[in-house]
Design a protein around this motif. Sequence first.
Motif, PDB file in Angstrom:
ATOM      1  N   GLU A 193     -11.224   9.382  -3.164  1.00  0.00           N
ATOM      2  CA  GLU A 193      -9.853   9.369  -3.653  1.00  0.00           C
ATOM      3  C   GLU A 193      -8.922   8.812  -2.580  1.00  0.00           C
ATOM      4  OE1 GLU A 193      -6.628  12.437  -5.725  1.00  0.00           O
ATOM      5  OE2 GLU A 193      -8.563  13.170  -4.978  1.00  0.00           O
ATOM      6  N   LYS A 194      -8.016   7.951  -2.982  1.00  0.00           N
ATOM      7  CA  LYS A 194      -7.130   7.280  -2.040  1.00  0.00           C
ATOM      8  C   LYS A 194      -5.746   7.926  -2.061  1.00  0.00           C
ATOM      9  CE  LYS A 194     -10.264   3.994  -1.414  1.00  0.00           C
ATOM     10  NZ  LYS A 194     -11.012   3.822  -0.153  1.00  0.00           N
ATOM     11  N   PHE A 195      -5.128   7.975  -0.895  1.00  0.00           N
ATOM     12  CA  PHE A 195      -3.778   8.512  -0.765  1.00  0.00           C
ATOM     13  C   PHE A 195      -2.921   7.493  -0.038  1.00  0.00           C
ATOM     14  CE2 PHE A 195      -6.711  12.006  -1.090  1.00  0.00           C
ATOM     15  CZ  PHE A 195      -6.095  12.868  -1.989  1.00  0.00           C
TER      16      PHE A 195
ATOM     17  N   TRP B 114       0.295   4.282  16.482  1.00  0.00           N
ATOM     18  CA  TRP B 114      -1.049   4.753  16.853  1.00  0.00           C
ATOM     19  C   TRP B 114      -1.511   5.844  15.894  1.00  0.00           C
ATOM     20  CZ3 TRP B 114      -3.307   9.343  18.189  1.00  0.00           C
ATOM     21  CH2 TRP B 114      -4.522   9.302  18.858  1.00  0.00           C
ATOM     22  N   ILE B 115      -0.620   6.753  15.535  1.00  0.00           N
ATOM     23  CA  ILE B 115      -0.970   7.830  14.608  1.00  0.00           C
ATOM     24  C   ILE B 115      -1.395   7.271  13.260  1.00  0.00           C
ATOM     25  CG2 ILE B 115       0.030   9.723  13.238  1.00  0.00           C
ATOM     26  CD1 ILE B 115       1.708  10.430  15.736  1.00  0.00           C
ATOM     27  N   VAL B 116      -0.606   6.356  12.721  1.00  0.00           N
ATOM     28  CA  VAL B 116      -0.907   5.765  11.416  1.00  0.00           C
ATOM     29  C   VAL B 116      -2.263   5.047  11.440  1.00  0.00           C
ATOM     30  CG1 VAL B 116      -0.198   3.911   9.858  1.00  0.00           C
ATOM     31  CG2 VAL B 116       1.485   5.568  10.669  1.00  0.00           C
ATOM     32  N   LYS B 117      -2.496   4.284  12.490  1.00  0.00           N
ATOM     33  CA  LYS B 117      -3.764   3.548  12.611  1.00  0.00           C
ATOM     34  C   LYS B 117      -4.943   4.504  12.770  1.00  0.00           C
ATOM     35  CE  LYS B 117      -6.125  -0.013  15.346  1.00  0.00           C
ATOM     36  NZ  LYS B 117      -6.046  -0.886  16.543  1.00  0.00           N
ATOM     37  N   SER B 118      -4.771   5.544  13.580  1.00  0.00           N
ATOM     38  CA  SER B 118      -5.859   6.498  13.829  1.00  0.00           C
ATOM     39  C   SER B 118      -6.237   7.261  12.566  1.00  0.00           C
ATOM     40  CB  SER B 118      -5.456   7.476  14.934  1.00  0.00           C
ATOM     41  OG  SER B 118      -5.251   6.797  16.156  1.00  0.00           O
ATOM     42  N   ILE B 119      -5.243   7.651  11.774  1.00  0.00           N
ATOM     43  CA  ILE B 119      -5.526   8.353  10.518  1.00  0.00           C
ATOM     44  C   ILE B 119      -6.255   7.425   9.548  1.00  0.00           C
ATOM     45  CG2 ILE B 119      -4.431   9.327   8.451  1.00  0.00           C
ATOM     46  CD1 ILE B 119      -2.313  10.551  10.317  1.00  0.00           C
ATOM     47  N   ASP B 120      -5.836   6.202   9.479  1.00  0.00           N
ATOM     48  CA  ASP B 120      -6.496   5.212   8.617  1.00  0.00           C
ATOM     49  C   ASP B 120      -7.961   5.063   9.003  1.00  0.00           C
ATOM     50  OD1 ASP B 120      -7.081   3.139   6.882  1.00  0.00           O
ATOM     51  OD2 ASP B 120      -6.016   1.618   8.036  1.00  0.00           O
ATOM     52  N   GLU B 121      -8.216   4.901  10.301  1.00  0.00           N
ATOM     53  CA  GLU B 121      -9.592   4.707  10.771  1.00  0.00           C
ATOM     54  C   GLU B 121     -10.440   5.963  10.575  1.00  0.00           C
ATOM     55  OE1 GLU B 121      -9.073   3.513  14.808  1.00  0.00           O
ATOM     56  OE2 GLU B 121      -8.657   1.413  14.290  1.00  0.00           O
TER      57      GLU B 121
ATOM     58  N   LYS C 245      -3.758   5.991   3.830  1.00  0.00           N
ATOM     59  CA  LYS C 245      -3.036   4.893   4.463  1.00  0.00           C
ATOM     60  C   LYS C 245      -1.550   5.214   4.444  1.00  0.00           C
ATOM     61  CE  LYS C 245      -6.201   0.998   3.684  1.00  0.00           C
ATOM     62  NZ  LYS C 245      -6.330   0.671   5.130  1.00  0.00           N
ATOM     63  N   ILE C 246      -0.900   4.958   5.563  1.00  0.00           N
ATOM     64  CA  ILE C 246       0.517   5.294   5.707  1.00  0.00           C
ATOM     65  C   ILE C 246       1.286   4.035   6.082  1.00  0.00           C
ATOM     66  CG2 ILE C 246       2.188   6.748   6.892  1.00  0.00           C
ATOM     67  CD1 ILE C 246      -0.133   8.673   7.565  1.00  0.00           C
TER      68      ILE C 246
END
Length: 363
Positions: free
Chosen positions: A30-32, A56-63, A70-71
Amino acid sequence: MKRRAFLRAGLAGTVAGGAMLAAPAVHAEEKFRWRMTTSFPPGLPFYQSGPGSAEWIVKSIDEATNGRLKIKLFAAGELVKWNGGFDAVTGGTVEANSAVAYYWSGKVPALQYFGTVPFGMSFQGQNAWYYHGGGLKLWNEIYSDFGVIGMPCGNSGVQMGGWFRKPMNSLADFKGLKMRIPGLGGKIYKALGVNVKSLGGGEIFPALERGVIDAAEWVGPLQDRRLGLQKAAKYYYTPGWHEPSTTTELMISKKAFNALPKDIQAVVRQVAAAANIIAHTSAEALNGGALKDLVDNYGVITGPLPKDSVDAARKTTALVLEADAAADPVTRKVYDSYMDFQKRHTAWKDISETAYSAYVSGS
């Protein structure tokens, strides 16, 4: 017939069982999609860009979630004003915001303590209080009424005392001075006769350059250089008594957070905790070089704030903090927790880190 019926039943059961086993995999994919604002100008080191920053936070959560969360990130002014993040999250415009909690102290005065406290604890003590002394619990008790969750995601450490267009020689020089400074520090300076101004990061340089303000506090050499403050003022004072340990917060809509699977919730919390230490250590690593550059290449003059001004600020801080606590039961609860923890932490710090630093420096 019985055997064939049994096999058909068994096959059907296997298929059904397989479907049941596959169900979690469907859920796992499921995608958010979130949107996140910040209170900081585009490209600002530490806060917006670089190690431990919002980017960095946005990229780290994505990875870490393999793209399941994805933010889309917006710097100050790109979607809402620098001070509009609280309302954007609580109003459902975005799912998250990064800022400093004292920006919202007009809504709840006690939120000052989750930004920084003048003459308060350093990075070690502040974070010990959050994670092990009940500070984070108190923070979220307050935010629960607004339908949001708060958590640390960075810490500046001890900041500089600010930029001044003229030399400061005594407490008398602060009377009537127009200075950009937020939070409790601004409240203390106001009590000392300073004409305190509230400006976002992107508004500081033009105001200081044009003389609309006489002085400004931002963060430290790395971030201040990025704003170009060295081109508008030359006197750069220390210590940053007003912000000894300024916490960057990650504010998240409780509704959006609770809609995430538990594993993604854990990722968000752990990425924020990682950013807290990574952002802080990046500032510690880079501030020295940035300060040298400011002095060597821009003619910046560093030095201590007048002793009588710092002494007056410390005395006034104690009076203001106690008065604020007496006026509001929520602030009293946070104040008592913070001060009790600071007392206990200082007893250890004085015979460990403080004693070590004094010995090494020869003082």
